[in-house]
Enzyme design. Structure first.
Site, PDB file in Angstrom:
ATOM      1  N   ASP A 192     -49.795  70.141 -83.620  1.00 32.55           N
ATOM      2  CA  ASP A 192     -49.274  68.726 -84.075  1.00 32.55           C
ATOM      3  C   ASP A 192     -49.370  68.245 -82.825  1.00 32.55           C
ATOM      4  OD1 ASP A 192     -48.351  66.524 -85.302  1.00 32.55           O
ATOM      5  OD2 ASP A 192     -46.704  67.291 -86.229  1.00 32.55           O
TER       6      ASP A 192
HETATM    7  C1  BGC Z   1     -46.919  64.129 -87.096  1.00 36.67           C
HETATM    8  C2  BGC Z   1     -48.301  64.698 -87.660  1.00 36.67           C
HETATM    9  C3  BGC Z   1     -49.528  63.694 -87.444  1.00 36.67           C
HETATM   10  C4  BGC Z   1     -49.851  63.468 -85.942  1.00 36.67           C
HETATM   11  C5  BGC Z   1     -50.967  62.682 -85.555  1.00 36.67           C
HETATM   12  C6  BGC Z   1     -47.217  63.836 -85.664  1.00 36.67           C
HETATM   13  O1  BGC Z   1     -46.358  62.995 -85.178  1.00 36.67           O
HETATM   14  O2  BGC Z   1     -46.219  65.019 -87.306  1.00 36.67           O
HETATM   15  O3  BGC Z   1     -48.245  64.821 -89.199  1.00 36.67           O
HETATM   16  O4  BGC Z   1     -50.712  64.094 -88.134  1.00 36.67           O
HETATM   17  O5  BGC Z   1     -48.592  62.945 -85.303  1.00 36.67           O
HETATM   18  O6  BGC Z   1     -50.516  61.355 -85.934  1.00 36.67           O
END
Ligand code: BGC
Length: 753
Positions: free
Chosen positions: A233
């Site tokens: 993530d």
């Molecule tokens: C989130 C993800 C997301 C990623 C990219 C993170 O803060 O938990 O779900 O895909 O950011 O935006």
């Protein structure tokens, strides 16, 4: 992007160059190596539409601008449809937009379980039930990838809250992990084969998920056969070297020169085999080569706005749940005098906050849609969501008075209320609606001849304090940009509602199974409720809820008759029921099959959803619905032997209109798995006695070693055995009068091998 160089094995490149492939080039794309024929991939959120940003204005929290795209119904609404076809059509449409907007891998859907109704991201997740989550997730992923675009499912794993999300350790036992938190991922990975899996920010039992070797290497890859790329993530890598060794291929966002240098150093120092790097870069390169071809993604071609808006509207209606319909107040009649109350009727709340936020091409207002159909529709704001008066503290006497005025002068009032706080990064603190909205509902209900309440929000809100004052309640969740029309369609009966709850609406927050263990403390959250999540808890402890999991009304009625169940093997069965539309409108019915059993040595929830099917029926139409119950429908996870086991015994198959209302039931007795448990000196006396070979041997040997007098005494005292069944056989040797030696036991054991 077409490949430009010769296709070479990336493992043959110098260390420094290949390591550069293991972190992104920038916020949204992977690093290319043109001279090795490895293009760059564009990765972008997300779960209910494409949030493509210019790299110069990139963020992972949805603050900055993104290109316009269609906001399809978020997972909370898709789940309420209980229809894999709806999930599939959402997935396919997102895939088409990804291609049009030059995106190779879409980040979503989220497959996490709704453990607490307070989780701020519940709107991005499907259900409190792993089967429903997995079936819908698999349909979405399969159809999205069929468009030539990849999917990264997220957030693997046990990521069920926003509070302290980047540090908290989810303390979860193995059976709960296997039965509740992993199955949706397992199903999607094994059935729909996403090209990517995103690790979650949190720790599981102390280990950050981005470096969780057991879950990434042993379970995801080893047991489920995942061959794609594991991505972090955004910002969720804590120890890059440990993450690489655990199987995390790609760190996002990038670049990360510091971490690349650490990986290189670890290889040079001999702490990490170069082959580990090679495996990661081969996976990233293979994915880039397979997806980033010139014909896979059209670039920035533009999206079919009209067509996709119509689709978003059609699919949104499938997620609307009719909770209550007293006096058949719904559907509304076009010629009624209708008072529409509430700001969200005009300014729709259709998506949550954070990385999934879409710059929607447009957003339907329910008010406008209702004005298109109703002959007399008046509107009053009732309350405002502006901060001045929207935080629950203040009630505007003026707005309230206006609302009550038009309500009193109407045939029916429709009050639109909205929960708040559905956003990434923060959990909700309460299930309650803001106080001024409750006051508004009550005041309108007292004045209007009939009152309907439409609730918007990403998670369930409490209906207490006003539920009994109103005639009808429509759960309108967050429905995406077509939600306004969808609600109007349901209110006027253009669409017959067929949504069902994918999560329980409890009476009180205190009744939720996680109440004392959410969101944890001091960096830990204890999953103390074990497998008793959501309805599994309420049904097992017989706790009343406002509306159970699976509940949802229709404008027609259905009858379930003629249920049969037959075993189709030692551990599988098929259930059949006849469903009839007994009303006068076409409608869609969900057949929900639960399994209830006490077979086996573990505590089972009172019942668990094990199969479901949605069928369309014309008035008077009858259909036989067949539901296959696979081995997993009967199995529990046996932690002692690290495997799924079907215990011999009786299984009740129950057809429910919800988890709480069973309308038909049949039993089936399954032989289950032959007991192959290997015993040892630490197994209990009872387990030895129950063993087909060791039992008789042990009895014989013990009897032979006893004095006549003692043997008679022990025969007389049959109660004695109850006191010792749980004693490990090794410990029996410590008791006087037991004429057994350790070698005797070892010899007996050997005779069974
Ligand atoms: C989130 C993800 C997301 C990623 C990219 C993170 O803060 O938990 O779900 O895909 O950011 O935006």
């Amino acid at each position: 992007m077409p490949t430009t160089g010769p296709v070479v094995d990336p493992a043959a490149l110098p260390l420094e160059r290949k390591v550069s492939l293991l972190s992104g080039r920038d916020f949204w794309s992977t690093a290319p190596l043109a001279d090795a024929g490895i293009p760059s991939l564009v990765l972008t959120d997300g779960p209910h539409g494409i949030r493509r940003q210019d790299v110069a204005a990139a963020d992972h929290l949805g603050f900055h601008a993104s290109w316009p795209s269609t906001c399809f119904p978020p997972a909370v609404a898709v789940a309420s449809s209980w229809d894999p076809e709806v999930a599939a059509r959402v997935g396919a449409a997102i895939g088409r937009e990804a291609r049009a907007l030059g995106v190779h891998v879409v980040l979503g859907p989220g497959l996490n379980i709704k453990r607490s109704p307070l989780c701020g991201r519940n709107f991005e997740y499907y259900s409190e039930d792993p089967l429903l989550s997995g079936v819908l997730g698999a349909a979405h992923v399969r159809e999205l990838q069929a468009q030539g675009v990849g999917v990264s499912v997220k957030h693997f794993a046990v990521h069920n809250q926003e509070t302290d999300r980047m540090r908290v350790s989810a303390e979860v036992d193995e059976r709960t992990l296997r039965e509740i938190y992993l199955p949706a991922f397992e199903r999607v990975v094994t059935e729909a084969r996403p090209v990517m899996v995103m690790t979650s920010y949190n720790r599981v039992n102390g280990v950050p998920m981005s470096q969780h070797h057991r879950l990434l290497a042993d379970v995801l890859r080893g047991e489920w056969g995942f061959e794609g790329v594991v991505v972090s993530d955004w910002g969720g890598v804590y120890d890059r070297v440990a993450a690489l060794v655990a199987g995390l291929d790609l760190q996002m966002p990038g670049p990360s020169d510091a971490n690349d240098a650490k990986v290189e150093q670890a290889v040079r120092d001999g702490k990490v085999a170069e082959a580990v790097v090679d495996t990661g870069v081969r996976r990233v390169a293979a994915l880039a080569r397979s997806l980033a071809t010139s014909d896979a993604v059209a670039g920035t071609a533009g999206i079919p706005e009209e067509e996709h808006h119509a689709l978003a509207r059609e699919l949104a209606a499938e997620g609307v749940v009719l909770l209550k319909n007293g006096a058949d107040v719904l559907p509304l009649r076009a010629n009624s005098r209708i008072a529409v109350i509430g700001e969200v009727a005009a300014r729709p709340l259709y998506q949550g906050g954070g990385s999934s936020r879409i710059n929607a091409t447009r957003a339907d207002s329910a008010l406008e849609a209702m004005r298109d159909v109703g002959e007399s529709v008046r509107h009053a704001r009732g309350f405002t969501t502006d901060d001045a008066c929207g935080d629950g503290d203040g009630v505007s006497v003026e707005l309230l008075g206006e609302a009550v005025g038009i309500a009193a002068d109407s045939d029916v009032a429709v009050v639109f209320v909205a929960g708040n706080g559905d956003t990434e990064g923060r959990d909700r603190e309460t299930l309650d609606l803001p106080a001024e909205q409750i006051e508004l509902i009550r005041a309108v209900a007292a004045a209007a001849p009939r009152t309907v309440v439409v609730v918007s929000g990403g998670g369930v809100v409490s209906l207490e304090g006003w539920h009994d004052d109103v005639d009808a309640i429509v759960e309108g969740w967050l429905l995406g940009q077509g939600g306004g029309h969808a609600i109007s369609d349901v209110l006027f009966g253009v669409v017959n509602p067929s949504g069902h709850l994918a999560e329980t609406i409890p009476l009180r927050l205190q009744d939720t199974p996680v109440y004392t263990n959410f969101p944890g403390e001091a960096g830990h959250v204890r999953y103390g409720e074990g497998v008793m999540v959501g309805y599994r808890h309420y049904e097992t402890v017989e706790r009343a809820v406002r509306y159970p999991f699976g509940h949802g009304l229709s404008y027609t009625t259905f009858a379930t008759t003629g249920m049969t169940v037959e075993a189709t093997g030692d551990d599988t069965a098929t259930a059949r029921v006849t469903v009839t539309n007994t009303g006068d409108r076409a409608g869609r019915h969900v057949v929900q099959a639960y399994v209830a059993t006490t077979a086996g040595p573990v505590r089972r929830p009172a019942r668990e959803l094990r199969a479901f099917a949605k069928v369309s029926l014309a008035p008077g139409e009858t259909r036989v619905v067949e539901l296959a119950l696979e081995r997993r429908a009967f199995a529990y996870y046996d932690v002692e032997n690290s495997r799924w086991t079907v215990a011999a015994g009786e299984y009740r198959i129950q057809i429910g209109e919800s988890a709480a209302r069973i309308v038909a039931e049949r039993s089936v007795t399954l032989p289950g798995d032959a007991s192959t448990k290997e015993l040892s000196l630490d197994s209990s006396f009872g387990e030895w006695l129950g063993h087909p070979v060791l039992g008789p041997l042990l009895r014989e040997t013990m009897a032979a070693g006893m004095s006549e007098e003692r043997r008679r005494a022990s025969e007389l005292n049959s109660d004695m055995i109850h006191h010792v069944v749980s004693v490990p056989v090794r410990q029996l040797l410590n008791f006087p009068g037991i004429e057994l030696a350790e070698q005797d036991l070892v010899r007996m054991l050997e005779s069974t091998r």
